[in-house]
Write a protein that holds these residues in place. Structure first.
Motif, short mmCIF file in Angstrom:
data_model
loop_
_atom_site.label_atom_id
_atom_site.label_comp_id
_atom_site.label_asym_id
_atom_site.label_seq_id
_atom_site.Cartn_x
_atom_site.Cartn_y
_atom_site.Cartn_z
N PRO A 145 0.76 -1.07 -0.06
CA PRO A 145 -0.08 0.01 -0.05
C PRO A 145 0.93 1.39 -0.03
O PRO A 145 2.02 1.34 0.21
CB PRO A 145 -0.80 0.00 1.36
N ASP A 160 -12.69 2.70 -6.51
CA ASP A 160 -12.35 1.52 -5.21
C ASP A 160 -10.88 0.97 -5.51
O ASP A 160 -10.43 0.64 -4.35
CB ASP A 160 -13.53 0.62 -5.24
N GLN A 164 -8.45 1.09 -2.27
CA GLN A 164 -7.86 -0.21 -1.56
C GLN A 164 -6.38 -0.17 -1.39
O GLN A 164 -5.92 -0.93 -0.66
CB GLN A 164 -8.32 -1.55 -2.44
N ALA A 167 -2.55 3.19 2.38
CA ALA A 167 -2.36 2.75 3.51
C ALA A 167 -3.00 3.28 4.81
O ALA A 167 -3.55 4.21 4.50
CB ALA A 167 -0.68 2.74 3.81
N GLU A 168 -3.11 2.46 6.06
CA GLU A 168 -3.66 3.05 6.99
C GLU A 168 -3.19 4.36 7.35
O GLU A 168 -1.72 4.67 7.32
CB GLU A 168 -3.38 1.91 8.33
N GLU A 169 -4.05 5.32 7.52
CA GLU A 169 -3.58 7.03 7.60
C GLU A 169 -3.13 7.49 6.41
O GLU A 169 -2.56 8.60 6.38
CB GLU A 169 -2.38 7.08 8.69
N LYS A 192 -7.66 6.77 4.57
CA LYS A 192 -7.91 5.66 5.19
C LYS A 192 -7.60 5.80 6.89
O LYS A 192 -6.52 5.93 7.13
CB LYS A 192 -7.03 4.64 4.79
N GLY A 194 -8.73 3.55 10.69
CA GLY A 194 -9.23 2.52 10.90
C GLY A 194 -9.70 1.38 10.07
O GLY A 194 -10.73 0.77 10.16
N GLY A 195 -8.98 1.37 8.80
CA GLY A 195 -9.49 0.61 7.80
C GLY A 195 -10.39 0.94 6.87
O GLY A 195 -10.80 0.46 5.82
N THR A 196 -11.13 2.26 7.07
CA THR A 196 -12.09 2.72 6.35
C THR A 196 -11.82 3.95 5.66
O THR A 196 -11.19 4.73 6.11
CB THR A 196 -13.30 3.10 7.18
N PHE A 197 -11.80 4.00 4.18
CA PHE A 197 -11.58 5.01 3.44
C PHE A 197 -12.77 5.80 3.11
O PHE A 197 -13.85 5.39 2.89
CB PHE A 197 -10.94 4.44 1.99
#
Length: 221
Positions: A145, A160, A164, A167-169, A192, A194-197
């Motif tokens: 990522p 999307d 995907q 990366a986190e943050e 992104k 907490g895993g949510t974009f």
């Protein structure tokens, strides 16, 4: 007519960018030093520093300096970031980011532009950039990522497939719109957490459409 490109570059920074709140130190330094004119066809080098998209041929453009600078700034890139540039063209946006971040993957679908990017980036000492050829909409998962993803052109929506790869943050910046003259879009910043974009519009801006991201056809009843 002989153009003083160094002067034109200073005027771009001092006359276009700083007055419009471009303040990221590394970004300003990169834009002040990189020879934007070398990323254009010879016949268009004289307009390298005007605040408009410059045609590269084949429905491709070098993004406006102001739009590019604002997209990069809203992502707040840092020295440890790993970046992806989607639709890198001849490599100008990748060269700018390479001065700021740890590494850059420059994804380009046009073989001629990818070859040009490799040559230019090598000549400019951008050893932390890897040019990859392939379809743009899918990104380059093998290198992900990514902490920052820059899309160099207007897209109808944030795909999307690219979200995907964040990366986190991590952050993704793109112009969302039709890319047609008279139909300005909006710069969107995605993040992104907490895993949510999720994404939100940041400022109004228009730039030509990036091929390969055409909206799917709609059914008409």
């Amino acid at each position: 007519m002989t153009i003083d490109f160094a002067l034109a570059r200073r005027n771009m920074v001092e006359g276009q960018l700083r007055p419009n709140q471009i303040v990221h130190p590394g970004l300003l330094e990169a834009l002040a030093e990189l020879p934007r004119e070398r990323f254009l066809p010879d016949a268009r080098a004289t307009i390298a520093y005007v605040d408009e998209a410059v045609p590269l041929g084949g429905d491709r453009y070098l993004m406006e300096p102001m739009v590019l600078a604002r997209l990069i700034q809203i992502m707040q890139p840092s020295a440890e970031d790993r970046a992806l540039v989607v639709g890198a063209g001849p490599g100008y946006g990748a060269a700018v980011l390479a001065r700021i971040v740890k590494s850059v993957v420059a994804l380009e679908s046009d073989p001629g532009l990818a070859k040009r990017a490799r040559s230019l980036l090598s000549s400019l000492g951008a050893g932390n950039v890897t040019v990859v050829e392939g379809p743009l909409a899918g990104g380059h998962a093998a290198g992900g990522p990514y902490d920052v993803i820059l899309v160099e052109g207007a897209v109808p929506a944030l795909p999307d497939s690219l979200a995907q790869l964040v990366a986190e943050e991590g952050r993704l910046a793109a112009i969302v719109g039709s890319g047609r003259p008279g139909y300005p879009g909006q710069a969107h910043l995605g993040r992104k957490v907490g895993g949510t974009f999720s994404s939100r519009p940041i400022f109004d801006a228009g730039t030509p459409a990036l091929p390969g991201f055409e909206a799917p056809p709609r059914f008409v009843f």
